[in-house]
Design a protein around this motif. Structure first.
Motif, PDB file in Angstrom:
ATOM      1  N   LYS A   1      41.915  55.483  54.131  1.00 53.03           N
ATOM      2  CA  LYS A   1      42.837  54.353  53.967  1.00 53.03           C
ATOM      3  C   LYS A   1      42.038  53.156  53.447  1.00 53.03           C
ATOM      4  O   LYS A   1      41.473  52.398  54.240  1.00 53.03           O
ATOM      5  CB  LYS A   1      43.512  54.030  55.302  1.00 53.03           C
ATOM      6  CG  LYS A   1      44.357  55.189  55.824  1.00 53.03           C
ATOM      7  CD  LYS A   1      44.774  54.971  57.263  1.00 53.03           C
ATOM      8  CE  LYS A   1      45.565  56.176  57.771  1.00 53.03           C
ATOM      9  NZ  LYS A   1      45.852  56.074  59.214  1.00 53.03           N
ATOM     10  N   PRO A   2      41.998  52.988  52.120  1.00 50.70           N
ATOM     11  CA  PRO A   2      41.162  51.935  51.547  1.00 50.70           C
ATOM     12  C   PRO A   2      41.772  50.537  51.689  1.00 50.70           C
ATOM     13  O   PRO A   2      42.988  50.359  51.637  1.00 50.70           O
ATOM     14  CB  PRO A   2      41.069  52.318  50.063  1.00 50.70           C
ATOM     15  CG  PRO A   2      41.638  53.703  49.954  1.00 50.70           C
ATOM     16  CD  PRO A   2      42.586  53.850  51.090  1.00 50.70           C
ATOM     17  N   VAL A   3      40.891  49.571  51.870  1.00 50.46           N
ATOM     18  CA  VAL A   3      41.234  48.147  51.808  1.00 50.46           C
ATOM     19  C   VAL A   3      40.186  47.497  50.909  1.00 50.46           C
ATOM     20  O   VAL A   3      38.987  47.718  51.106  1.00 50.46           O
ATOM     21  CB  VAL A   3      41.198  47.493  53.205  1.00 50.46           C
ATOM     22  CG1 VAL A   3      41.456  45.987  53.105  1.00 50.46           C
ATOM     23  CG2 VAL A   3      42.203  48.148  54.139  1.00 50.46           C
ATOM     24  N   ILE A   4      40.627  46.725  49.931  1.00 49.13           N
ATOM     25  CA  ILE A   4      39.704  46.116  48.978  1.00 49.13           C
ATOM     26  C   ILE A   4      39.627  44.611  49.217  1.00 49.13           C
ATOM     27  O   ILE A   4      40.653  43.937  49.350  1.00 49.13           O
ATOM     28  CB  ILE A   4      40.145  46.393  47.530  1.00 49.13           C
ATOM     29  CG1 ILE A   4      40.126  47.891  47.245  1.00 49.13           C
ATOM     30  CG2 ILE A   4      39.254  45.643  46.531  1.00 49.13           C
ATOM     31  CD1 ILE A   4      40.698  48.276  45.891  1.00 49.13           C
ATOM     32  N   VAL A   5      38.408  44.081  49.278  1.00 48.86           N
ATOM     33  CA  VAL A   5      38.171  42.640  49.308  1.00 48.86           C
ATOM     34  C   VAL A   5      37.321  42.311  48.094  1.00 48.86           C
ATOM     35  O   VAL A   5      36.303  42.963  47.843  1.00 48.86           O
ATOM     36  CB  VAL A   5      37.446  42.213  50.601  1.00 48.86           C
ATOM     37  CG1 VAL A   5      37.140  40.718  50.572  1.00 48.86           C
ATOM     38  CG2 VAL A   5      38.280  42.553  51.832  1.00 48.86           C
ATOM     39  N   HIS A   6      37.739  41.311  47.330  1.00 48.36           N
ATOM     40  CA  HIS A   6      37.006  41.011  46.086  1.00 48.36           C
ATOM     41  C   HIS A   6      36.571  39.555  46.032  1.00 48.36           C
ATOM     42  O   HIS A   6      37.159  38.672  46.656  1.00 48.36           O
ATOM     43  CB  HIS A   6      37.880  41.329  44.869  1.00 48.36           C
ATOM     44  CG  HIS A   6      39.095  40.453  44.743  1.00 48.36           C
ATOM     45  ND1 HIS A   6      39.044  39.188  44.191  1.00 48.36           N
ATOM     46  CD2 HIS A   6      40.380  40.669  45.098  1.00 48.36           C
ATOM     47  CE1 HIS A   6      40.260  38.662  44.216  1.00 48.36           C
ATOM     48  NE2 HIS A   6      41.097  39.537  44.764  1.00 48.36           N
ATOM     49  N   GLY A   7      35.516  39.333  45.249  1.00 47.57           N
ATOM     50  CA  GLY A   7      35.077  37.984  44.930  1.00 47.57           C
ATOM     51  C   GLY A   7      35.621  37.573  43.578  1.00 47.57           C
ATOM     52  O   GLY A   7      36.644  38.073  43.127  1.00 47.57           O
ATOM     53  N   GLY A   8      34.866  36.683  42.917  1.00 43.86           N
ATOM     54  CA  GLY A   8      35.296  36.218  41.599  1.00 43.86           C
ATOM     55  C   GLY A   8      34.522  35.008  41.130  1.00 43.86           C
ATOM     56  O   GLY A   8      35.012  34.223  40.310  1.00 43.86           O
ATOM     57  N   GLY A   9      33.305  34.850  41.654  1.00 39.80           N
ATOM     58  CA  GLY A   9      32.489  33.681  41.326  1.00 39.80           C
ATOM     59  C   GLY A   9      32.312  33.415  39.849  1.00 39.80           C
ATOM     60  O   GLY A   9      32.538  32.289  39.378  1.00 39.80           O
ATOM     61  N   PRO A  10      31.908  34.417  39.036  1.00 42.33           N
ATOM     62  CA  PRO A  10      31.722  34.172  37.604  1.00 42.33           C
ATOM     63  C   PRO A  10      33.002  33.713  36.902  1.00 42.33           C
ATOM     64  O   PRO A  10      32.964  32.808  36.057  1.00 42.33           O
ATOM     65  CB  PRO A  10      31.255  35.539  37.078  1.00 42.33           C
ATOM     66  CG  PRO A  10      30.592  36.177  38.248  1.00 42.33           C
ATOM     67  CD  PRO A  10      31.411  35.752  39.434  1.00 42.33           C
ATOM     68  N   ALA A  11      34.132  34.320  37.265  1.00 44.31           N
ATOM     69  CA  ALA A  11      35.409  33.924  36.643  1.00 44.31           C
ATOM     70  C   ALA A  11      35.789  32.506  37.033  1.00 44.31           C
ATOM     71  O   ALA A  11      36.319  31.737  36.206  1.00 44.31           O
ATOM     72  CB  ALA A  11      36.519  34.897  37.053  1.00 44.31           C
ATOM     73  N   ILE A  12      35.499  32.125  38.279  1.00 51.46           N
ATOM     74  CA  ILE A  12      35.756  30.751  38.715  1.00 51.46           C
ATOM     75  C   ILE A  12      34.873  29.790  37.933  1.00 51.46           C
ATOM     76  O   ILE A  12      35.334  28.742  37.445  1.00 51.46           O
ATOM     77  CB  ILE A  12      35.506  30.609  40.232  1.00 51.46           C
ATOM     78  CG1 ILE A  12      36.547  31.397  41.021  1.00 51.46           C
ATOM     79  CG2 ILE A  12      35.534  29.129  40.650  1.00 51.46           C
ATOM     80  CD1 ILE A  12      36.206  31.551  42.497  1.00 51.46           C
ATOM     81  N   GLY A  13      33.592  30.151  37.796  1.00 49.84           N
ATOM     82  CA  GLY A  13      32.656  29.307  37.052  1.00 49.84           C
ATOM     83  C   GLY A  13      33.093  29.089  35.612  1.00 49.84           C
ATOM     84  O   GLY A  13      33.014  27.968  35.083  1.00 49.84           O
ATOM     85  N   GLU A  14      33.556  30.160  34.969  1.00 48.91           N
ATOM     86  CA  GLU A  14      34.017  30.048  33.581  1.00 48.91           C
ATOM     87  C   GLU A  14      35.231  29.128  33.470  1.00 48.91           C
ATOM     88  O   GLU A  14      35.315  28.302  32.552  1.00 48.91           O
ATOM     89  CB  GLU A  14      34.380  31.440  33.040  1.00 48.91           C
ATOM     90  CG  GLU A  14      33.183  32.333  32.774  1.00 48.91           C
ATOM     91  CD  GLU A  14      33.607  33.738  32.378  1.00 48.91           C
ATOM     92  OE1 GLU A  14      34.799  33.925  32.049  1.00 48.91           O
ATOM     93  OE2 GLU A  14      32.755  34.643  32.414  1.00 48.91           O
TER      94      GLU A  14
END
Length: 259
Positions: A34-47
């Protein structure tokens, strides 16, 4: 071991995730996981901040988050990044739901140090029942690490911190740490199982170096609470499941390896 697998995708690897990676999540479900995904996004925020000419500074590795920066963080994480992952996963036929920590007050948060960091938060409480109900009816939650307080103020949460708190709250015992490499290699061969103690030795003798150093350190830091093993897997160009087994380097607590 329970069947919940928390999959942590760092912001720097998101653009490199292959179709095979998303197909592998479907494979995990077929294996009863039963997968649960947690993601970041630092580079996209920086851009995005750069394109809007909004200044961004870091304090002790955390992005100082003003009200203006917080608006961009929420827009990028809960919008662009989260919906992209959800869309790619749904293409594999997996029932998927995109969430931010504000949904169902999933991640209750408070500021770490408002004077120094602004709206950077730490998690006080995870609405585990909400997540477990979604999991029980067959959804794969994809979570953007944005917290909220009782006054509806939003907070920027470090993705590693969020993943650890969520894993602990829902009783996950297995965590997949998604990178752009197959795992830890020694003499060109994949190390299938190791411990934090053995990793320290491999760092000292030079087996682990360069870009793998922060990856293994982050993986070891995640080996807390109920989490009995962290597996470094390749999200770039290969399936992470083969013959019913997750492919990568499994890092386990010392006492588990000796059993």
């Amino acid at each position: 071991m329970n069947d919940i697998v928390l999959i942590k995708c760092g912001g720097s690897t998101l653009e490199q995730l292959s179709d095979k990676f998303f197909e592998s999540i479907a494979d995990l479900i077929k294996l009863g996981k039963k997968p649960v995904i947690v993601h970041g996004g630092g580079p996209a925020i920086g851009e995005m901040l750069a394109s809007l000419n909004i200044e961004s500074v870091f304090v002790d590795g955390l992005r100082k988050t003003t009200a203006e920066v917080m608006e961009v963080v929420e827009m990028v994480l809960a919008g662009k990044v989260n919906t992209s992952i959800v869309g790619r996963l749904q293409k594999t036929g997996v029932k998927t739901i995109g969430l931010a920590g504000v949904d169902g007050q999933l991640l209750k948060a408070k500021p770490i140090n408002f004077e120094q960091l602004g709206y950077v938060g730490e998690i006080e409480q995870v609405n585990a029942q909400f997540l477990l109900e979604l999991i029980s009816i067959g959804f794969v939650p994809v979570i953007a690490p944005i917290g909220v307080d009782d006054a509806d103020q939003r907070y920027n949460i470090n993705a590693d911190t969020a993943a650890g708190a969520i894993a602990k709250a829902i009783g996950a015992e297995q965590l997949l740490f998604v990178t752009d490499v197959p795992g830890i290699l020694k003499d060109g061969k994949l190390i299938e199982k190791t411990t934090p103690e053995e990793i320290e030795e491999m760092i000292e003798d030079g087996t682990i170096y360069g870009g793998m150093l922060p990856k293994v350190k982050a993986a070891i830091d995640s080996l807390t609470g109920n989490i009995k093993e962290v597996i470094i897997v390749n999200g770039k160009d290969a399936r992470i499941v083969h013959d019913g087994q997750i492919i990568g380097t499994k890092i386990v607590k010392e006492n588990i390896l000796s059993i």
